[in-house]
Design an enzyme around this catalytic site. Structure first.
Site, PDB file in Angstrom:
ATOM      1  N   THR A   1     -63.950  63.779   4.529  1.00 55.56           N
ATOM      2  CA  THR A   1     -62.787  64.264   5.275  1.00 55.56           C
ATOM      3  C   THR A   1     -62.770  65.782   5.124  1.00 55.56           C
ATOM      4  OG1 THR A   1     -61.300  64.274   3.383  1.00 55.56           O
ATOM      5  CG2 THR A   1     -61.515  62.178   4.584  1.00 55.56           C
TER       6      THR A   1
ATOM      7  N   GLU B   1     -47.618  61.459 -10.342  1.00 59.52           N
ATOM      8  CA  GLU B   1     -46.545  61.566  -9.332  1.00 59.52           C
ATOM      9  C   GLU B   1     -45.944  60.211  -8.989  1.00 59.52           C
ATOM     10  OE1 GLU B   1     -47.273  64.370  -6.201  1.00 59.52           O
ATOM     11  OE2 GLU B   1     -48.737  65.453  -7.396  1.00 59.52           O
TER      12      GLU B   1
ATOM     13  N   TYR C   1     -47.338  60.562  -0.223  1.00 58.03           N
ATOM     14  CA  TYR C   1     -48.552  60.554  -1.068  1.00 58.03           C
ATOM     15  C   TYR C   1     -48.334  59.706  -2.309  1.00 58.03           C
ATOM     16  CZ  TYR C   1     -51.664  62.149  -4.800  1.00 58.03           C
ATOM     17  OH  TYR C   1     -52.532  62.188  -5.874  1.00 58.03           O
TER      18      TYR C   1
HETATM   19  P1  NAD Z   1     -59.547  65.682  -2.924  1.00 61.68           P
HETATM   20  O1  NAD Z   1     -58.622  65.587  -1.756  1.00 61.68           O
HETATM   21  O2  NAD Z   1     -60.087  67.010  -3.325  1.00 61.68           O
HETATM   22  O3  NAD Z   1     -60.817  64.731  -2.685  1.00 61.68           O
HETATM   23  C1  NAD Z   1     -60.707  63.438  -2.147  1.00 61.68           C
HETATM   24  C2  NAD Z   1     -62.103  63.003  -1.711  1.00 61.68           C
HETATM   25  O4  NAD Z   1     -61.992  61.660  -1.196  1.00 61.68           O
HETATM   26  C3  NAD Z   1     -62.694  63.868  -0.596  1.00 61.68           C
HETATM   27  O5  NAD Z   1     -64.030  64.178  -0.893  1.00 61.68           O
HETATM   28  C4  NAD Z   1     -62.605  62.971   0.640  1.00 61.68           C
HETATM   29  O6  NAD Z   1     -63.623  63.225   1.588  1.00 61.68           O
HETATM   30  C5  NAD Z   1     -62.720  61.594   0.025  1.00 61.68           C
HETATM   31  N1  NAD Z   1     -62.114  60.540   0.858  1.00 61.68           N
HETATM   32  C6  NAD Z   1     -60.904  60.567   1.468  1.00 61.68           C
HETATM   33  N2  NAD Z   1     -60.705  59.425   2.142  1.00 61.68           N
HETATM   34  C7  NAD Z   1     -61.808  58.649   1.928  1.00 61.68           C
HETATM   35  C8  NAD Z   1     -62.185  57.340   2.343  1.00 61.68           C
HETATM   36  N3  NAD Z   1     -61.377  56.599   3.120  1.00 61.68           N
HETATM   37  N4  NAD Z   1     -63.364  56.847   1.935  1.00 61.68           N
HETATM   38  C9  NAD Z   1     -64.195  57.603   1.166  1.00 61.68           C
HETATM   39  N5  NAD Z   1     -63.898  58.840   0.751  1.00 61.68           N
HETATM   40  C10 NAD Z   1     -62.712  59.361   1.126  1.00 61.68           C
HETATM   41  O7  NAD Z   1     -58.757  64.987  -4.107  1.00 61.68           O
HETATM   42  P2  NAD Z   1     -58.844  65.258  -5.682  1.00 61.68           P
HETATM   43  O8  NAD Z   1     -57.861  66.297  -6.045  1.00 61.68           O
HETATM   44  O9  NAD Z   1     -60.251  65.419  -6.090  1.00 61.68           O
HETATM   45  O10 NAD Z   1     -58.272  63.877  -6.223  1.00 61.68           O
HETATM   46  C11 NAD Z   1     -59.144  62.795  -6.537  1.00 61.68           C
HETATM   47  C12 NAD Z   1     -58.315  61.630  -7.019  1.00 61.68           C
HETATM   48  O11 NAD Z   1     -57.576  61.998  -8.168  1.00 61.68           O
HETATM   49  C13 NAD Z   1     -57.290  61.133  -5.998  1.00 61.68           C
HETATM   50  O12 NAD Z   1     -57.246  59.738  -6.070  1.00 61.68           O
HETATM   51  C14 NAD Z   1     -55.977  61.736  -6.479  1.00 61.68           C
HETATM   52  O13 NAD Z   1     -54.892  60.932  -6.108  1.00 61.68           O
HETATM   53  C15 NAD Z   1     -56.202  61.741  -7.971  1.00 61.68           C
HETATM   54  N6  NAD Z   1     -55.460  62.773  -8.720  1.00 61.68           N
HETATM   55  C16 NAD Z   1     -55.525  64.078  -8.335  1.00 61.68           C
HETATM   56  C17 NAD Z   1     -54.869  65.053  -9.096  1.00 61.68           C
HETATM   57  C18 NAD Z   1     -54.938  66.516  -8.736  1.00 61.68           C
HETATM   58  O14 NAD Z   1     -54.245  67.327  -9.346  1.00 61.68           O
HETATM   59  N7  NAD Z   1     -55.776  66.929  -7.788  1.00 61.68           N
HETATM   60  C19 NAD Z   1     -54.134  64.674 -10.218  1.00 61.68           C
HETATM   61  C20 NAD Z   1     -54.089  63.319 -10.576  1.00 61.68           C
HETATM   62  C21 NAD Z   1     -54.774  62.385  -9.820  1.00 61.68           C
HETATM   63  P1  TYD Z   2     -49.672  71.232  -5.304  1.00 55.06           P
HETATM   64  O1  TYD Z   2     -50.824  72.040  -5.793  1.00 55.06           O
HETATM   65  O2  TYD Z   2     -49.587  70.928  -3.827  1.00 55.06           O
HETATM   66  O3  TYD Z   2     -49.621  69.907  -6.180  1.00 55.06           O
HETATM   67  P2  TYD Z   2     -48.479  68.746  -6.253  1.00 55.06           P
HETATM   68  O4  TYD Z   2     -47.531  68.889  -5.132  1.00 55.06           O
HETATM   69  O5  TYD Z   2     -49.313  67.520  -6.137  1.00 55.06           O
HETATM   70  O6  TYD Z   2     -47.840  68.912  -7.599  1.00 55.06           O
HETATM   71  O7  TYD Z   2     -48.329  71.979  -5.692  1.00 55.06           O
HETATM   72  C1  TYD Z   2     -48.054  72.301  -7.049  1.00 55.06           C
HETATM   73  C2  TYD Z   2     -46.659  72.879  -7.067  1.00 55.06           C
HETATM   74  O8  TYD Z   2     -46.696  74.138  -6.382  1.00 55.06           O
HETATM   75  C3  TYD Z   2     -45.651  72.020  -6.339  1.00 55.06           C
HETATM   76  O9  TYD Z   2     -44.415  72.074  -7.061  1.00 55.06           O
HETATM   77  C4  TYD Z   2     -45.511  72.691  -4.989  1.00 55.06           C
HETATM   78  C5  TYD Z   2     -45.769  74.153  -5.289  1.00 55.06           C
HETATM   79  N1  TYD Z   2     -46.384  74.942  -4.201  1.00 55.06           N
HETATM   80  C6  TYD Z   2     -45.825  76.164  -3.824  1.00 55.06           C
HETATM   81  O10 TYD Z   2     -44.802  76.617  -4.406  1.00 55.06           O
HETATM   82  N2  TYD Z   2     -46.420  76.876  -2.820  1.00 55.06           N
HETATM   83  C7  TYD Z   2     -47.517  76.436  -2.155  1.00 55.06           C
HETATM   84  O11 TYD Z   2     -47.996  77.110  -1.220  1.00 55.06           O
HETATM   85  C8  TYD Z   2     -48.101  75.193  -2.570  1.00 55.06           C
HETATM   86  C9  TYD Z   2     -49.336  74.639  -1.885  1.00 55.06           C
HETATM   87  C10 TYD Z   2     -47.508  74.482  -3.603  1.00 55.06           C
END
Ligand code: NAD
Ligand code: TYD
Length: 352
Positions: free
Chosen positions: A34, A134, A158
């Site tokens: 994606t 979350e 989400y």
């Molecule tokens: P990201 O959005 O950077 O990456 C998601 C990946 O999944 C992408 O490479 C995308 O192409 C792939 N993808 C999306 N839909 C798909 C599908 N239908 N089939 C196959 N691949 C698909 O997300 P991230 O930040 O790396 O998060 C990874 C996981 O960790 C997620 O499940 C998210 O909920 C979880 N998570 C993220 C955070 C954070 O802070 N980023 C924290 C806790 C948990």
């Molecule tokens: P984000 O990185 O989108 O993670 P999440 O919403 O999953 O916690 O955002 C982190 C925090 O930063 C969240 O409280 C929203 C805030 N935020 C801003 O204040 N400005 C921005 O432009 C963005 C993307 C997030």
């Protein structure tokens, strides 16, 4: 070998790189690519026979069943998801399709594959589902941190879709006996983070001389974990976690958003001062708050620490310095991800 889904995204790619940095066990990496999936994230693995990349959807049952039959993994680690709260507010449909329907299809494919395994492989198989803090909803300033027993009260499309997927994973264990593990982690930061999320957005905007947008008063609190620490926690849970259990993962780093942004500005002032000598903080602007914005997240990571002996290696101070330095050292990566689609998102979301 193991099957990793979503391994072209931020955390999944860090996980695959770390995994193959420490083990010769091959990885099949299934990712739909994606807007958030980026093959450049694992460019360093080009020609490495231990890494097999497959572009496809976790919701494509025939594809996943074929991959399981062909590669016979001992585990599935499911990172694939739509992951950005703001995008889920603009358009929740993809979140339901991938995070709920996709996880359901992946669980079904895993169940059929696992049911037919010989006894010892069946016993050893694991389905590890990567989820988020979350799902627990929001905390007041004085509430205790989320434990694994905290009631699930998701507030955004989400987090609701992730909570739904966590429930499916739990049910596939209780009903069918599938040996699942679920991890609920706090906000990650580090290399390869797509610049729609706060920390990479602020670094990239600051360097480009653009506004640093703070939603509302900026006093919302998140608990930040360096991505490599999340990866080490997942490896540990995969190795020693008890099937059917969930593990909260966090960094003991509760910070306000405005505090995070000021820390990044101060690091940039030190490492790459502005040409005009003014501080990067002068670029901070307050913008309209996110609807339904959760005020505070905090993780109690006591269970994984006690039961599995996992602890983060980085403090916020060491992790954020490494992160800012990584973005300074990789301007080509930052330029490549800011494609037309990215610019359209920024224009739409921050309009006005
Ligand atoms: P990201 O959005 O950077 O990456 C998601 C990946 O999944 C992408 O490479 C995308 O192409 C792939 N993808 C999306 N839909 C798909 C599908 N239908 N089939 C196959 N691949 C698909 O997300 P991230 O930040 O790396 O998060 C990874 C996981 O960790 C997620 O499940 C998210 O909920 C979880 N998570 C993220 C955070 C954070 O802070 N980023 C924290 C806790 C948990
Ligand atoms: P984000 O990185 O989108 O993670 P999440 O919403 O999953 O916690 O955002 C982190 C925090 O930063 C969240 O409280 C929203 C805030 N935020 C801003 O204040 N400005 C921005 O432009 C963005 C993307 C997030």
């Amino acid at each position: 070998m193991i099957l990793v889904t979503g391994g072209a995204g931020f955390i999944g790619a860090n996980f695959v790189l770390d995994w193959l940095g420490q083990s010769d066990e091959p990885v099949v990496n299934l990712d739909k690519l994606t807007y958030a999936g980026n093959p450049h994230n694992f460019a360093s693995l080009a020609g490495d026979a231990r890494h097999v990349f497959v572009q496809g959807d976790i919701g494509d049952a025939a594809l996943v069943e074929g991959l399981l039959a062909r590669h016979a993994p001992r585990a599935i680690v499911n990172f694939a998801a739509e992951s950005h709260v703001d995008r889920s507010i603009h358009g929740p449909e993809d979140f339901i399709q991938t995070n709920v329907v996709g996880t359901f299809r992946l669980l079904e494919a895993a169940r059929h594959y696992w049911s037919a395994l010989p006894a010892t492989q069946k016993e050893a198989f694991r389905f590890l589902h990567v989820s988020t803090d979350e799902v627990y909803g929001t905390l007041s300033p004085t509430d205790p941190a989320f434990t694994e027993e905290t009631t699930v009260e998701p507030n955004s499309p989400y987090s609701a879709s992730k909570a739904a997927s966590d429930h499916l994973v739990r049910a596939w264990h209780h009903t069918y006996g599938l040996p699942v593990l679920t991890t609920n982690c706090s906000n990650n930061y580090g290399p390869l983070h797509f610049p729609e999320k706060l920390i990479p957005l602020v670094i990239i905007n600051a360097l480009a001389g653009k506004d640093l947008p703070i939603y509302g008063d900026g006093l919302q609190v998140r608990d930040w974990l360096y991505v490599k620490d999340h990866c080490s926690a997942i490896r540990r849970v995969l190795q020693a976690g008890r099937p059917g259990e969930t593990y909260n993962i966090g960094g003991h780093n509760e910070k306000t958003n405005i505090g995070i942004v000021k820390t990044i500005c101060a690091l940039l002032d030190e490492l790459r001062p502005r040409a005009d000598g003014r501080p990067y903080e002068s670029q901070i602007t307050h913008v309209k708050d996110r609807p339904g914005h959760d005020r505070r997240y905090a993780i109690d990571a006591g269970k994984i620490e006690r039961e599995l002996g996992w602890r983060p290696a980085e403090t916020f101070e060491t992790g954020i310095r490494k992160t800012v330095q990584w973005y300074l050292d990789h301007p080509e990566w930052a330029a490549q991800v800011q494609s037309g689609a990215y610019r359209e998102w920024v224009a739409k979301h921050y309009a006005g």
